[in-house]
Design a protein around this motif. Structure first.
Motif, mmCIF file in Angstrom:
data_model
loop_
_atom_site.group_PDB
_atom_site.id
_atom_site.type_symbol
_atom_site.label_atom_id
_atom_site.label_comp_id
_atom_site.label_asym_id
_atom_site.label_seq_id
_atom_site.Cartn_x
_atom_site.Cartn_y
_atom_site.Cartn_z
ATOM 1 N N SER A 35 0.803 -1.231 0.000
ATOM 2 C CA SER A 35 0.000 0.000 0.000
ATOM 3 C C SER A 35 0.835 1.281 0.000
ATOM 4 C CB SER A 35 -0.973 -0.003 1.175
ATOM 5 O OG SER A 35 -1.878 -1.077 1.052
ATOM 6 N N PRO A 36 1.854 1.416 0.846
ATOM 7 C CA PRO A 36 2.643 2.660 0.828
ATOM 8 C C PRO A 36 3.321 2.913 -0.515
ATOM 9 C CG PRO A 36 3.088 1.387 2.812
ATOM 10 C CD PRO A 36 2.306 0.511 1.905
ATOM 11 N N VAL A 37 3.677 1.846 -1.221
ATOM 12 C CA VAL A 37 4.314 1.982 -2.529
ATOM 13 C C VAL A 37 3.322 2.538 -3.532
ATOM 14 C CG1 VAL A 37 5.446 0.740 -4.397
ATOM 15 C CG2 VAL A 37 5.919 0.116 -2.030
ATOM 16 N N VAL A 53 15.119 5.973 6.431
ATOM 17 C CA VAL A 53 15.724 5.357 7.610
ATOM 18 C C VAL A 53 16.012 3.909 7.243
ATOM 19 C CG1 VAL A 53 15.469 4.870 10.078
ATOM 20 C CG2 VAL A 53 14.272 6.820 9.067
ATOM 21 N N ARG A 54 17.076 3.363 7.740
ATOM 22 C CA ARG A 54 17.386 1.984 7.372
ATOM 23 C C ARG A 54 16.409 1.025 8.042
ATOM 24 N NH1 ARG A 54 19.874 -1.861 10.368
ATOM 25 N NH2 ARG A 54 20.665 -1.347 12.440
ATOM 26 N N ALA A 55 16.192 -0.107 7.373
ATOM 27 C CA ALA A 55 15.388 -1.168 7.981
ATOM 28 C C ALA A 55 16.164 -1.765 9.155
ATOM 29 C CB ALA A 55 15.093 -2.239 6.930
ATOM 30 N N PRO A 56 15.493 -2.226 10.213
ATOM 31 C CA PRO A 56 14.041 -2.415 10.343
ATOM 32 C C PRO A 56 13.288 -1.178 10.830
ATOM 33 C CG PRO A 56 15.093 -3.210 12.318
ATOM 34 C CD PRO A 56 16.203 -2.726 11.414
ATOM 35 N N PHE A 57 14.008 -0.113 11.159
ATOM 36 C CA PHE A 57 13.342 1.023 11.792
ATOM 37 C C PHE A 57 12.378 1.716 10.842
ATOM 38 C CE2 PHE A 57 17.640 0.446 13.511
ATOM 39 C CZ PHE A 57 17.282 -0.015 14.782
ATOM 40 N N LEU A 58 12.658 1.678 9.539
ATOM 41 C CA LEU A 58 11.722 2.220 8.569
ATOM 42 C C LEU A 58 10.447 1.381 8.545
ATOM 43 C CD1 LEU A 58 11.144 4.187 6.188
ATOM 44 C CD2 LEU A 58 12.136 2.454 4.690
ATOM 45 N N CYS A 59 10.604 0.077 8.551
ATOM 46 C CA CYS A 59 9.450 -0.821 8.497
ATOM 47 C C CYS A 59 8.598 -0.696 9.756
ATOM 48 C CB CYS A 59 9.911 -2.261 8.337
ATOM 49 S SG CYS A 59 11.000 -2.534 6.921
ATOM 50 N N HIS A 60 9.270 -0.496 10.886
ATOM 51 C CA HIS A 60 8.550 -0.446 12.166
ATOM 52 C C HIS A 60 7.740 0.834 12.341
ATOM 53 C CE1 HIS A 60 11.566 -3.523 14.044
ATOM 54 N NE2 HIS A 60 10.723 -4.067 13.188
ATOM 55 N N GLN A 61 7.880 1.777 11.441
ATOM 56 C CA GLN A 61 7.030 2.956 11.500
ATOM 57 C C GLN A 61 5.584 2.606 11.177
ATOM 58 O OE1 GLN A 61 8.740 5.873 8.893
ATOM 59 N NE2 GLN A 61 10.604 6.113 10.111
ATOM 60 N N CYS A 62 5.400 1.489 10.464
ATOM 61 C CA CYS A 62 4.045 1.024 10.138
ATOM 62 C C CYS A 62 3.758 -0.352 10.725
ATOM 63 C CB CYS A 62 3.859 0.956 8.625
ATOM 64 S SG CYS A 62 3.967 2.539 7.773
ATOM 65 N N HIS A 63 4.769 -1.210 10.733
ATOM 66 C CA HIS A 63 4.562 -2.607 11.126
ATOM 67 C C HIS A 63 5.089 -2.857 12.536
ATOM 68 C CE1 HIS A 63 3.556 -3.637 6.955
ATOM 69 N NE2 HIS A 63 4.600 -2.910 6.594
ATOM 70 N N ASN A 66 7.100 7.957 0.650
ATOM 71 C CA ASN A 66 6.819 7.460 2.003
ATOM 72 C C ASN A 66 8.045 6.770 2.592
ATOM 73 O OD1 ASN A 66 4.157 8.345 2.065
ATOM 74 N ND2 ASN A 66 3.354 6.446 1.189
ATOM 75 N N CYS A 67 8.819 6.135 1.752
ATOM 76 C CA CYS A 67 9.999 5.398 2.217
ATOM 77 C C CYS A 67 11.309 6.014 1.719
ATOM 78 C CB CYS A 67 9.928 3.942 1.752
ATOM 79 S SG CYS A 67 8.483 3.035 2.364
ATOM 80 N N HIS A 68 11.289 6.636 0.552
ATOM 81 C CA HIS A 68 12.517 7.136 -0.070
ATOM 82 C C HIS A 68 12.593 8.658 -0.031
ATOM 83 C CE1 HIS A 68 13.473 3.170 -1.813
ATOM 84 N NE2 HIS A 68 12.183 3.078 -2.096
ATOM 85 N N ASN A 69 13.808 9.153 0.073
ATOM 86 C CA ASN A 69 14.072 10.578 -0.146
ATOM 87 C C ASN A 69 14.899 10.662 -1.426
ATOM 88 O OD1 ASN A 69 15.150 13.213 -0.234
ATOM 89 N ND2 ASN A 69 14.995 13.418 1.975
ATOM 90 N N PRO A 70 14.325 11.122 -2.527
ATOM 91 C CA PRO A 70 15.007 11.029 -3.819
ATOM 92 C C PRO A 70 16.273 11.871 -3.934
ATOM 93 C CG PRO A 70 13.028 12.376 -3.984
ATOM 94 C CD PRO A 70 13.007 11.759 -2.632
ATOM 95 N N HIS A 71 16.443 12.869 -3.089
ATOM 96 C CA HIS A 71 17.620 13.737 -3.218
ATOM 97 C C HIS A 71 18.847 13.132 -2.534
ATOM 98 C CE1 HIS A 71 14.226 16.640 -3.735
ATOM 99 N NE2 HIS A 71 14.956 16.921 -4.794
#
Length: 324
Positions: free
Chosen positions: A230-232, A253-263, A238-243
């Motif tokens: 869904s976020p994709v 943020v590196r995984a798992p901390f990025l994933c844990h923002q939702c999961h 939502n996950c990437h900063n293109p710059h």
């Protein structure tokens, strides 16, 4: 009859003299004046010659100096008639032209851009200029473009970022981080993703959305997938900063901390992730390592298809978890 012919001749001569008088007076005021770069530029180039600074005659090396093109503007087309400036005979500094484009110009951004838009508003690239972010914040065309220069930095992919970063300081810092699009390397330009002249999309994107803009290069992430993340689907940002970021793959943020923002983390690992305790790398009842939740690629060790999975629903483990 002869008298009538003489009258006609005298009248014709008088009309002819009256018609050429202004032109003759102009030629007399500037003897030997001739066009140097543009058609009809003698009025200006009789003073602004090759010794002038900035190098105004360099416009002859640009598209605006193509004399064979009937659309090529004259000096007065952009700067106005500027009669007070051209006809000034005093010793002091002459009054400025009607329209100037320098940073310290007294003309409004609307006036400066209006000189450009009188020609350049006829194509789709500038159809959304009115009401755009740059227009409403008084950014003029001349704030980015250098018309008289043979090399306009903003039109060159290798130097365009220098012009954009003069205002966008935050993005300048981001592209200097370890993981970034190759903007500084000259392989990607700001205008590859953004439409600075105005867009109906968010963040001045060139396409209808952020995702569609990203998919112009990252087609393999487009889908559709049997099982979508869904976020994709919503926004790549939502996950990437293109710059640029300090995490790999432009992740915020590196995984798992990025994933844990939702999961929510796997049940047995919540204390470890929260830092409440440290456990040895043992195998628990579920058959999962007690340390793999934060090591290596963490969540991505197992959940590899984060953008979407095409595995059939009958497989085990279930594919909606984005596993291999």
């Amino acid at each position: 009859m002869k008298l009538w012919k003489k009258v006609v001749t005298l009248v014709t001569f008088a009309i002819g003299v009256a018609g050429v008088a202004p032109a003759f007076a102009a030629d007399a005021a500037k003897p030997g004046a001739q066009d140097l770069v543009l058609k009809g530029d003698a009025k200006c180039t009789s003073c602004h010659d090759e010794a002038d600074s900035p190098k105004l005659l360099a416009i002859g090396k640009t598209r605006h100096g193509t004399t064979a093109d009937e659309r090529t503007p004259t000096c007065t087309k952009c700067h106005g008639d500027s009669d007070k400036h051209a006809d000034y005979k005093g010793k002091d500094k002459p009054p400025k032209p009607d329209v100037t484009f320098s940073r310290n110009s007294t003309n409004s951004a609307e006036q400066r851009s209006g000189a450009c838009l009188s020609c350049h508003k006829k194509d789709a690239n500038r159809s959304h200029w009115d009401g755009s972010t740059h227009q409403t914040r008084d950014v003029a065309c001349s704030s980015c473009h250098t018309v008289h220069a043979g090399h306009d930095k903003v039109l060159d992919k290798k130097t365009q970022f220098e012009v954009c970063f003069s205002c966008h300081k935050e993005q300048r810092a981001q592209v200097s981080r370890p993981s970034h699009h190759p903007i500084l390397e000259g392989k990607v330009a700001c205008s590859d993703c953004h439409q600075p002249h105005g867009s109906v999309s968010p963040k001045l994107m060139k396409r209808n959305s952020v995702n569609e803009t990203c998919y112009t290069c990252h087609m393999e992430k487009r889908g559709p997938f049997v099982h979508n993340h869904s976020p994709v689907d919503e926004d790549c940002g939502n996950c990437h900063n293109p710059h640029g970021t300090v995490a790999e793959s432009l992740l915020k943020v590196r995984a798992p901390f990025l994933c844990h923002q939702c999961h929510t983390p796997h049940g047995g690992f919540i204390p470890q992730v929260a830092g409440a305790q440290v456990t040895a790398p043992t195998v628990n009842a579920a058959g999962k390592s007690g340390i793999n939740v934060t090591q290596a690629r963490s969540c991505l060790n197992c959940h590899t298809q984060v953008h979407g999975s095409n595995n059939p629903s009958a497989t085990n483990p279930t594919p909606q978890f984005m596993l291999r």
